[in-house]
Design a protein around this motif. Sequence first.
Motif, short mmCIF file in Angstrom:
data_model
loop_
_atom_site.label_atom_id
_atom_site.label_comp_id
_atom_site.label_asym_id
_atom_site.label_seq_id
_atom_site.Cartn_x
_atom_site.Cartn_y
_atom_site.Cartn_z
N GLY A 204 25.79 41.68 43.62
CA GLY A 204 24.85 40.69 43.10
C GLY A 204 25.55 39.64 42.25
O GLY A 204 26.77 39.50 42.28
N ASP A 205 24.76 38.90 41.47
CA ASP A 205 25.29 37.79 40.68
C ASP A 205 26.34 38.23 39.66
O ASP A 205 27.20 37.44 39.27
N ASP A 206 26.26 39.47 39.19
CA ASP A 206 27.18 39.93 38.16
C ASP A 206 28.51 40.45 38.72
O ASP A 206 29.40 40.85 37.95
N THR A 207 28.66 40.42 40.03
CA THR A 207 29.87 40.95 40.65
C THR A 207 31.02 39.95 40.54
O THR A 207 30.87 38.79 40.93
N ILE A 208 32.12 40.41 40.00
CA ILE A 208 33.33 39.58 39.91
C ILE A 208 34.17 39.85 41.15
O ILE A 208 34.61 40.99 41.38
N TRP A 209 34.40 38.85 41.96
CA TRP A 209 35.09 38.99 43.24
C TRP A 209 36.45 39.67 43.09
O TRP A 209 36.85 40.49 43.91
N GLU A 210 37.15 39.35 42.01
CA GLU A 210 38.50 39.85 41.82
C GLU A 210 38.54 41.31 41.35
O GLU A 210 39.62 41.90 41.24
N ARG A 211 37.40 41.89 41.09
CA ARG A 211 37.36 43.29 40.65
C ARG A 211 36.86 44.21 41.76
O ARG A 211 37.61 44.54 42.67
N GLU A 212 35.62 44.63 41.71
CA GLU A 212 35.14 45.64 42.65
C GLU A 212 35.37 45.29 44.12
O GLU A 212 35.93 46.11 44.87
N PRO A 213 34.99 44.10 44.58
CA PRO A 213 35.17 43.82 46.01
C PRO A 213 36.63 43.91 46.47
O PRO A 213 36.94 44.59 47.45
N LEU A 214 37.53 43.25 45.76
CA LEU A 214 38.94 43.29 46.15
C LEU A 214 39.55 44.67 45.95
O LEU A 214 40.40 45.11 46.74
N GLU A 215 39.12 45.37 44.90
CA GLU A 215 39.64 46.71 44.66
C GLU A 215 39.25 47.66 45.78
O GLU A 215 40.07 48.45 46.27
N VAL A 216 37.99 47.59 46.22
CA VAL A 216 37.52 48.46 47.29
C VAL A 216 38.15 48.08 48.62
O VAL A 216 38.58 48.94 49.40
N LEU A 217 38.24 46.79 48.90
CA LEU A 217 38.88 46.33 50.14
C LEU A 217 40.33 46.81 50.18
O LEU A 217 40.82 47.23 51.24
N SER A 218 40.99 46.78 49.05
CA SER A 218 42.38 47.24 48.98
C SER A 218 42.48 48.73 49.27
O SER A 218 43.33 49.17 50.05
N LYS A 219 41.60 49.53 48.67
CA LYS A 219 41.62 50.98 48.88
C LYS A 219 41.33 51.34 50.33
O LYS A 219 41.85 52.34 50.84
N GLU A 220 40.53 50.52 50.99
CA GLU A 220 40.17 50.78 52.38
C GLU A 220 41.18 50.21 53.37
O GLU A 220 41.00 50.32 54.59
N GLY A 221 42.22 49.58 52.87
CA GLY A 221 43.22 49.01 53.75
C GLY A 221 42.76 47.74 54.44
O GLY A 221 43.29 47.37 55.50
N GLU A 222 41.81 47.05 53.84
CA GLU A 222 41.23 45.85 54.45
C GLU A 222 41.64 44.57 53.74
O GLU A 222 41.04 43.52 53.94
N LEU A 223 42.67 44.65 52.88
CA LEU A 223 43.12 43.48 52.14
C LEU A 223 44.60 43.22 52.42
O LEU A 223 45.46 44.06 52.11
N SER A 224 44.90 42.09 53.03
CA SER A 224 46.28 41.71 53.33
C SER A 224 46.75 40.65 52.34
O SER A 224 45.93 39.97 51.72
N ALA A 225 48.06 40.49 52.23
CA ALA A 225 48.62 39.50 51.31
C ALA A 225 49.64 38.63 52.04
O ALA A 225 50.61 39.14 52.61
N TYR A 226 49.39 37.34 52.03
CA TYR A 226 50.33 36.37 52.60
C TYR A 226 51.20 35.85 51.46
O TYR A 226 50.70 35.28 50.50
N ARG A 227 52.49 36.03 51.57
CA ARG A 227 53.40 35.61 50.50
C ARG A 227 53.74 34.12 50.62
O ARG A 227 54.27 33.69 51.64
N HIS A 228 53.42 33.39 49.57
CA HIS A 228 53.73 31.96 49.54
C HIS A 228 54.82 31.72 48.51
O HIS A 228 54.63 31.97 47.31
N ASN A 229 55.96 31.22 48.98
CA ASN A 229 57.09 30.99 48.09
C ASN A 229 57.22 29.54 47.65
O ASN A 229 58.18 29.18 46.97
N GLY A 230 56.27 28.71 48.06
CA GLY A 230 56.34 27.30 47.72
C GLY A 230 55.64 26.96 46.42
O GLY A 230 55.46 27.80 45.54
N PHE A 231 55.18 25.73 46.33
CA PHE A 231 54.54 25.24 45.10
C PHE A 231 53.15 25.82 44.93
O PHE A 231 52.36 25.90 45.87
N TRP A 232 52.84 26.20 43.70
CA TRP A 232 51.50 26.65 43.33
C TRP A 232 51.32 26.42 41.84
O TRP A 232 52.19 26.76 41.04
N GLN A 233 50.21 25.79 41.48
CA GLN A 233 49.96 25.49 40.08
C GLN A 233 48.47 25.44 39.79
O GLN A 233 47.76 24.59 40.33
#
Length: 267
Positions: A204-233
């Motif tokens: 719902g509205d109180d859900t922080i995307w970077e917490r429960e959703p990403l944490e659960v997706l990670s535990k389930e093996g459903e979160l991938s990471a693309y490594r970016h070595n260039g500019f980011w700010q």
Amino acid sequence: MKAVILAGGYGTRISEESGVRPKPMVEVGGRPILWHIMKIYSHYGINDFIICCGYKGHVIKEYFANYFLYNSDVTFDMSNNSMEVHKVHSEPWKVTLVNTGYNTMTGGRLRRVREYLGNETFCMTYGDGMSDLDIGAVISFHRLQGTLATLTAVQQPGRFGAFNLGSEDTKVNRFQEKPNGEEMPWINGGFFVLEPEVLDYIDGDDTIWEREPLEVLSKEGELSAYRHNGFWQPMDTLRDKTLLEDMWNEGKAPWYNKIVSTSKVSY
């Protein structure tokens, strides 16, 4: 493909600017940072945007309501109460502005635009980060991984000297001034490629995307990471804004220079 941009936060860490406008409307080089982010996506053929508004969302709506007029050559005939458009210089963007609430968290904002997303893969990012990221490469990587979500992993160079210090230690065993490279941890760079099923992970509205959703997706093996070595700010503070502004004024804006120097690719 559509791109969702979270643009509803208060931007309290850059209150010098966000007191009169939402943070995504803070300007770099005379253009809102939101415009710069959209130009990055547009370079890769993504021109359909869903912007999650909240704090001072009317400022964003007014900007796009007048965008076509600001970027066109026009003649106003006052006697006939008419307007003639001669040349159009605006981008081929379709922009859907959605009021996602003042106090809604990042996950809640994403959930609130569900009806506008359809049932296809989409991109999502925050309205305050610059990068020379290859969006097309991230999308291709995501498809190869076959997961529900892909985030962009970045390393931000350290600004201060770093060292390890245990809870009982009084002596520093190893010190490194402004660590970088392998010494720096990978962090969430804010550019995502997502499948519509991720919305089911948001309660719902109180859900922080970077917490429960990403944490659960990670535990389930459903979160991938693309490594970016260039500019980011990110643009979290006035210092960050000044840094980006200086890059632009010196003609050394990596996020924009890449756009103007390479050809477009559609996804």
